[in-house]
Design an enzyme around this catalytic site. Structure first.
Site, PDB file in Angstrom:
ATOM      1  CD  GLU A 111     -47.453 -31.251  18.875  1.00  0.00           C
ATOM      2  OE1 GLU A 111     -48.169 -31.230  19.986  1.00  0.00           O
ATOM      3  OE2 GLU A 111     -47.001 -30.370  17.584  1.00  0.00           O
ATOM      4  CE1 TYR A 136     -52.375 -31.738  18.267  1.00  0.00           C
ATOM      5  CE2 TYR A 136     -51.302 -32.232  19.991  1.00  0.00           C
ATOM      6  CZ  TYR A 136     -51.204 -31.573  18.945  1.00  0.00           C
ATOM      7  OH  TYR A 136     -50.822 -30.461  18.676  1.00  0.00           O
ATOM      8  CG  ASP A 167     -54.789 -27.821  18.884  1.00  0.00           C
ATOM      9  OD1 ASP A 167     -55.966 -27.065  17.974  1.00  0.00           O
ATOM     10  OD2 ASP A 167     -54.022 -26.660  19.349  1.00  0.00           O
TER      11      ASP A 167
END
Length: 288
Positions: free
Chosen positions: A34, A117, A135
């Site tokens: 990520e 996020y 996202d």
């Protein structure tokens, strides 16, 4: 019928085989992916992620590595401050969380470099938790399939989270799969410029298609330039430092960019950001 009823079987059948999605990937591996995937294409991330996980399979391994090695391993993924924030987060995980990535969103958000996020993505994809992961791709899918708009427009954090939360299945594992399926749909089918609606598993319940696929006429984010920007100059300077086996003199950096004023400004910003350091003899190097 909920979107998840069509989307989860589709994802299970056609999802891209990405290494951080494979069985056995640890939450740490998910977290590394990520960090790397932020504003960076999958094709560039995959080989770097593979080498990174081979060298530093646990947070404590990365935390023990010199920052110079971390920046060299990051290579040309861009936004190298992400590498230093991940290094800092690894140290916190090793010292405070027993070398185990937290599963709680609040604990994740407390880590260096981890925003809303990333925290939610790690909780969902690393631990199978039920939490909304939003996202750009997810926002576009929701805008089209649910609201009938051609695009999502500027981010609306609370509203976007509420939209996605409402769509999540009740079960944790099913919700986590649905979250990644939404991202996959936006990345490979419901794309920004040329959506492949014929291949979309939810086309028969898409509000945008039902409305005749109207063009989006709302506000758009201006495209980000790269050529000639400070970001390009910083990258050139970092390339010199990464490619050198030891410290370099000022002349080596001067050759990286002709505009002396812009070059000096960017070098100073690298020093301030901790991405470079100046030694006592005046030479420059990656941070120790």
């Amino acid at each position: 019928m909920p979107l998840s009823a069509a989307l989860i079987p589709w994802y299970t059948a056609v999802a891209r085989d990405l290494p951080w999605r494979r069985p056995g990937t640890t939450p740490w591996g998910v977290m590394v992916s990520e960090f790397m995937l932020q504003q960076t294409p999958v094709s560039r991330v995959e080989p770097v992620w593979q080498r990174w996980m081979a060298d530093w399979p646990a947070p404590s391994a990365l935390a023990a590595a010199p920052r110079a090695d971390v920046l060299r391993a990051w290579g040309k993924l861009g936004y190298p401050r992400r590498a230093l924030r991940l290094h800092e987060a690894a140290a916190v995980i090793a010292d405070i969380h027993g070398d185990v990535v937290p599963s709680d969103v609040d604990a994740l958000e407390a880590l260096p470099g981890v925003g809303s996020y990333t925290a939610r993505a790690v909780a969902a994809f690393g631990y199978g938790r039920r939490c909304a992961v939003v996202d750009t791709n997810v926002r576009r899918v929701v805008a089209r399939a649910v609201h009938g708009n051609g695009d999502a427009g500027p981010a609306r954090v609370k509203a976007d989270l509420a939209d996605v939360t409402e769509l999540l299945p009740t079960g944790e594992a099913e919700a986590a799969t649905f979250s990644i399926a939404m991202m996959e749909l936006g990345a490979v089918v419901c794309t920004a410029r040329t959506p492949h609606c014929i291949a979309c598993p939810v086309r028969d319940r898409c509000a945008w298609l039902a409305a005749g696929a109207p063009a989006y006429d709302g506000p758009r984010r201006a495209p980000q330039a790269f050529a000639g920007t400070d970001r390009q100059v910083r990258g050139r300077l970092l390339d010199v430092l990464r490619d050198s086996p030891g410290p370099v003199d000022r002349a080596a950096l001067d050759r990286a960019w002709n505009d002396a004023g812009q070059r000096d400004r960017c070098l100073d910003s690298l020093l301030v950001d901790g991405l470079a350091e100046q030694l006592a003899d005046g030479r420059f190097a990656l941070p120790a």
